[in-house]
Design an enzyme around this catalytic site. Structure first.
Site, PDB file in Angstrom:
ATOM      1  N   MET A   1       0.812  -1.209   0.000  1.00 13.83           N
ATOM      2  CA  MET A   1       0.000   0.000   0.000  1.00 13.83           C
ATOM      3  C   MET A   1       0.854   1.271   0.000  1.00 13.83           C
ATOM      4  SD  MET A   1      -2.661  -1.432  -0.530  1.00 13.83           S
ATOM      5  CE  MET A   1      -4.384  -1.262  -0.182  1.00 13.83           C
TER       6      MET A   1
ATOM      7  N   HIS B   1      -4.836  -5.171  -8.835  1.00 14.97           N
ATOM      8  CA  HIS B   1      -5.792  -4.146  -8.405  1.00 14.97           C
ATOM      9  C   HIS B   1      -7.192  -4.752  -8.335  1.00 14.97           C
ATOM     10  CE1 HIS B   1      -7.293  -0.192  -7.604  1.00 14.97           C
ATOM     11  NE2 HIS B   1      -8.292  -0.455  -8.425  1.00 14.97           N
TER      12      HIS B   1
HETATM   13  C1  GAR Z   1      -5.988  -7.258  -2.391  1.00 14.55           C
HETATM   14  O1  GAR Z   1      -7.381  -7.259  -2.512  1.00 14.55           O
HETATM   15  C2  GAR Z   1      -5.369  -6.409  -3.475  1.00 14.55           C
HETATM   16  O2  GAR Z   1      -6.051  -6.478  -4.683  1.00 14.55           O
HETATM   17  C3  GAR Z   1      -5.470  -5.036  -2.886  1.00 14.55           C
HETATM   18  O3  GAR Z   1      -5.180  -5.210  -1.521  1.00 14.55           O
HETATM   19  C4  GAR Z   1      -5.543  -6.519  -1.124  1.00 14.55           C
HETATM   20  C5  GAR Z   1      -4.338  -7.158  -0.496  1.00 14.55           C
HETATM   21  O4  GAR Z   1      -4.659  -8.404   0.044  1.00 14.55           O
HETATM   22  N1  GAR Z   1      -4.549  -4.128  -3.500  1.00 14.55           N
HETATM   23  C6  GAR Z   1      -4.806  -2.856  -3.721  1.00 14.55           C
HETATM   24  O5  GAR Z   1      -5.844  -2.337  -3.391  1.00 14.55           O
HETATM   25  C7  GAR Z   1      -3.694  -2.102  -4.408  1.00 14.55           C
HETATM   26  N2  GAR Z   1      -4.155  -0.809  -4.802  1.00 14.55           N
HETATM   27  P1  GAR Z   1      -3.541  -9.456   0.363  1.00 14.55           P
HETATM   28  O6  GAR Z   1      -2.496  -8.756   1.248  1.00 14.55           O
HETATM   29  O7  GAR Z   1      -4.250 -10.534   1.119  1.00 14.55           O
HETATM   30  O8  GAR Z   1      -2.943  -9.935  -0.926  1.00 14.55           O
END
Ligand code: GAR
Length: 205
Positions: free
Chosen positions: A95, A114
């Site tokens: 992030m 994304h």
């Molecule tokens: C996921 O849903 C990913 O797509 C999103 O954060 C989450 C992370 O989950 N990413 C974003 O929003 C990037 N802009 P994870 O740590 O369990 O993979």
């Protein structure tokens, strides 16, 4: 073989799906390192369990600008052989916006997941954005990272239907299931050199 670096900030479920698929589906890439910008990221525990090297470069009280922070990330990637020539960097729930210098150095070597069908709903809280907009479909996108916010060339997308009774939680869950399917697929295509980038477009062979 190419070396893979995965950048995370939290849960790490996409990271886990990539790491497990590498083993199970014999993706020809070496999972070299998982780097987190948060020391308490749950994903670090999972990576360690899966036998992958972990590194923390804490961003919270980092004294320096984005470029200086990313220099640390780059030198850690290079230490593990994840170089622009011989590496792939996956952002998996990382992030942070990455600096133009990092993007330039690793041009078309950084990919991101994304949780929406780009170019719709970029930025944060994409699942909520889709619900608030009243969209009937959303999904997820794996794309190369360029200097914009979620704007780079698309590699794979998956669609999910939004039902009237969907909540942010239920939609996120449906989308996440697809994320776990297509992110390893994109890594596999990259590792097998099946993705050609031409301007905004990718060609998958
Ligand atoms: C996921 O849903 C990913 O797509 C999103 O954060 C989450 C992370 O989950 N990413 C974003 O929003 C990037 N802009 P994870 O740590 O369990 O993979």
């Amino acid at each position: 073989m190419l070396n893979l670096g995965i950048l995370i900030s939290g849960r790490g479920s996409n990271m886990e799906s990539i790491l497990k698929s590498i083993k199970k589906k014999k993706i020809p890439i070496n999972p070299a390192v998982v780097i987190s910008n948060k020391s308490d990221a749950k994903g670090l525990i999972i990576a360690k369990k899966l036998g992958v090297s972990i590194e923390v470069i804490e961003s919270k009280n980092f004294k320096g600008n984005r470029t200086e922070y990313d220099k640390k990330i780059i030198s850690t990637l290079v230490k593990y052989g994840v170089t622009p020539k011989n590496g792939l960097v996956c952002l998996a729930g990382f992030m942070r916006i990455i600096s133009p210098e990092f993007v330039k150095k690793y041009k078309n070597k950084i990919i991101n997941m994304h949780p929406a069908l780009l170019p719709s709903f970029p930025g944060l809280d994409s699942q909520k954005q889709a619900l608030d907009y009243g969209a009937k479909y959303s999904g997820c996108t794996v794309h190369f990272v360029d200097s914009g916010m979620d704007t780079g060339p698309v590699i794979i997308q998956a669609v999910v239907e939004i039902k009237e009774n969907d909540t942010e939680k239920s939609l996120s869950k449906k989308i996440l299931k697809e994320e776990h399917r297509i992110y390893p697929e994109a890594v596999n295509l990259f590792a097998r050199k099946k993705i050609k980038v031409s301007g905004r477009k990718t060609h998958i062979s």
